[in-house]
Design a protein around this motif. Sequence first.
Motif, PDB file in Angstrom:
ATOM      1  N   UNK A 528       0.675  -1.777  11.089  1.00 45.24           N
ATOM      2  CA  UNK A 528       1.119  -0.924  12.183  1.00 45.24           C
ATOM      3  C   UNK A 528       2.639  -0.979  12.326  1.00 45.24           C
ATOM      4  N   UNK A 529       3.184  -2.186  12.423  1.00 42.33           N
ATOM      5  CA  UNK A 529       4.630  -2.339  12.605  1.00 42.33           C
ATOM      6  C   UNK A 529       5.421  -1.772  11.436  1.00 42.33           C
ATOM      7  N   UNK A 530       4.871  -1.894  10.247  1.00 41.86           N
ATOM      8  CA  UNK A 530       5.603  -1.435   9.062  1.00 41.86           C
ATOM      9  C   UNK A 530       5.877   0.073   9.072  1.00 41.86           C
ATOM     10  N   UNK A 531       5.060   0.830   9.784  1.00 43.22           N
ATOM     11  CA  UNK A 531       5.286   2.270   9.841  1.00 43.22           C
ATOM     12  C   UNK A 531       6.649   2.573  10.459  1.00 43.22           C
ATOM     13  N   UNK A 532       6.957   1.937  11.580  1.00 45.68           N
ATOM     14  CA  UNK A 532       8.246   2.154  12.221  1.00 45.68           C
ATOM     15  C   UNK A 532       9.386   1.591  11.382  1.00 45.68           C
ATOM     16  N   UNK A 533       9.188   0.405  10.803  1.00 44.01           N
ATOM     17  CA  UNK A 533      10.246  -0.223  10.019  1.00 44.01           C
ATOM     18  C   UNK A 533      10.619   0.646   8.819  1.00 44.01           C
ATOM     19  N   UNK A 534       9.617   1.101   8.073  1.00 42.60           N
ATOM     20  CA  UNK A 534       9.886   1.917   6.888  1.00 42.60           C
ATOM     21  C   UNK A 534      10.405   3.297   7.266  1.00 42.60           C
TER      22      UNK A 534
END
Length: 706
Positions: A528-534
């Motif tokens: 989930x968090x990786x979506x915003x980070x990427x």
Amino acid sequence: MEIVEDTYLVHRYWGKKLTSYHFSNRPPLKKRTFAAAPIAEKPEVSPEFLPFEFPYPHQGDFRNSAVQIQQANGDELVRFCFQSYEIKNGVNQLSDLPHARGADEEAQTLIIYLSDQIAEIELALYYTIFADSSVIVRSSKIKNIGTRPIKIAKLFSASIDVRYDQQLSTTFYGTHQKEFQLNRSEIQHGLYKIGSSRGASGPLYPPYIALSKGADEFRGEVHAMTLIYSGNHEIILERDQYDHLRMQAGLASETFSWQLNAEETFYSPQALLSYSDRGFNGSSQSFHRFFTDHLISPAWKNKERPLLINSWEMTYYDVNHKRIIDLIDAAADLGFETVALDDGWYGKRNSSKTSLGDWTVDTDKFPDGLKPLVDYAKEKNIGFGIWFEPEMISPKTELLQKHPDWVMRSKNYEPLLGRNQYVLDLTNPEVQHFIIETVAKTIMELGVSYVKWDMNRHMTDPFSQQQTFESTEYPHRYMLGLYRVLNELTSAFPEVLFENCSSGGGRLDPGMLFYFPQTWISDNTDGLDRQQIQYGASCLFPISSMTGHVSDVPNHQTNRVVPFKTRAALASSTNMGYEMNIAQLTEDEKKAVRSHLKEYKQERKLIMEGTFHRLQSPFEGNTCGWMFLNKEQAVIYLFRNRYQVFDLSLLIKLPGLDHHALYQEETTRQVYSGSELINCGLALENPKGDCIVQKIKLKKIEAESV
């Protein structure tokens, strides 16, 4: 640009290409009683209103300056006047700083010379443009043309003055495991400042700012700026009482100074300016192409990056010969291309409290050393990589006992520990030599093909025990020392893939991209968090420069359980790898991993070299979407994070496709026109459950008849 009164260099326009320019937007000057007027007979000419290219202080312009110099007599007054200019073919290649790359036939550089004849100082402003890019490269240089030393207290790389016109500002903010969060806001009167004083570009406020008006991902004007630098920096945005906007980027003035002796010169880092009239996607794609063509090492520009399995979340510090042999066997069986041995292989490294600096193999874990592992991997047709954190040193190490003067610290206070470690003093040439020699020896003796270069703490004691310079020179001198180390190693081993890491994206910036073609963008691998980070990182960095791994669940950072298909899709949207115990997979899990690796290999060229489009923002809703596109095909990922019973279906529009072409969807074999996918969108099912992903593959089949 324009020269006003044969003295002032002012800014007139930066934007869409013009056929010609006749000062149509030059405002009439008007006398204001409270404004400084240097020319008595022309009271309407005041620096307070002029849109400067490179403002300096104490001249009647009370906005933030771009340069500040102290003369030998303590006088801080300088008055630069326009002197001359020249145009040269090629780029300004800086010997000790990362810089834009390009052959003489690819670029031209405008150099504008300003000087203060009383202070005997020359200021040169550099503007480089490329035939294949809309990005402008800017930097500045101070030369002491006098006989006495001067002190540079501030020197920015770029400054732009424009009118406030209801623009929004966009920057990044973040922290460890939550990097590259987008921050978009209205611009208020006053001074807005972000940056870093951590000794590194840092995850908090990486060097980036954009101004936009009425812009979204696909439409509207975006003026963006970043910095090819990895240390302390600052980004300034100032809106004054007359609704002028000043946007600046450069070295952090509070932690910088430089003594310049007679006939010496000092160069600022280079800033990159990107204008787009196609929204934030257009701005990003401009940076992506520029970084690929003119910043990343040519040796890795279009070179295929290996599919990697990293040992960290499988073993942490509990590595040994047998476990890595098992990892190599599993990697070869599943289709991986490189095995990376992460932390724990040296000294007595069983925790984060020891052994950094003692870079000798732990013979309790590896009785025969590491060479047999590298050789075994080669027999299996697998590359082998190794982890280093060479800028740091642990307490109670042999290196510290032998060289206590190598630690970054003041002469009067004990240095502070951070993550149970100290920082080595990279302003010391002996320390630089030690790191170069240690890493080079390991590469040559083992024959590794990949190095993960980590850095896990920031500066708290920015001083050298051999210091002969002012303390505010230290952060930049450290960075010059690091750049020298990286330049020597990457130049000596161009075939080795060096990956940048700083507890993830803690030092991901264009400066590091010059040496490291890819970066581990976050320690947080949560689906989930990786979506915003990427999504956030892609606003500046090309997909080829980001590394993402499929990790196990529950996730080690968030304890969240996200389906494998979603985790695989996120990792497939980067330089893909894995971060789990692949030696203990079930047969069904092995089948899924093999299928994933095979599919990624088929699409790798498209993902690495295709045009990347952000489609739906995870910062704005329940979905996240992006697309990889070339002339023949497209791969689209749509992540839907939470099921809502009122959402009967999903819809995704696909700007960027060929308006006049037909496309066939791989699964359904349905044919669509590019124009309908762009404007009407593609309707998708909305299955029950959270954290789902849908993958759409389109193939261009023919041009649509008009």
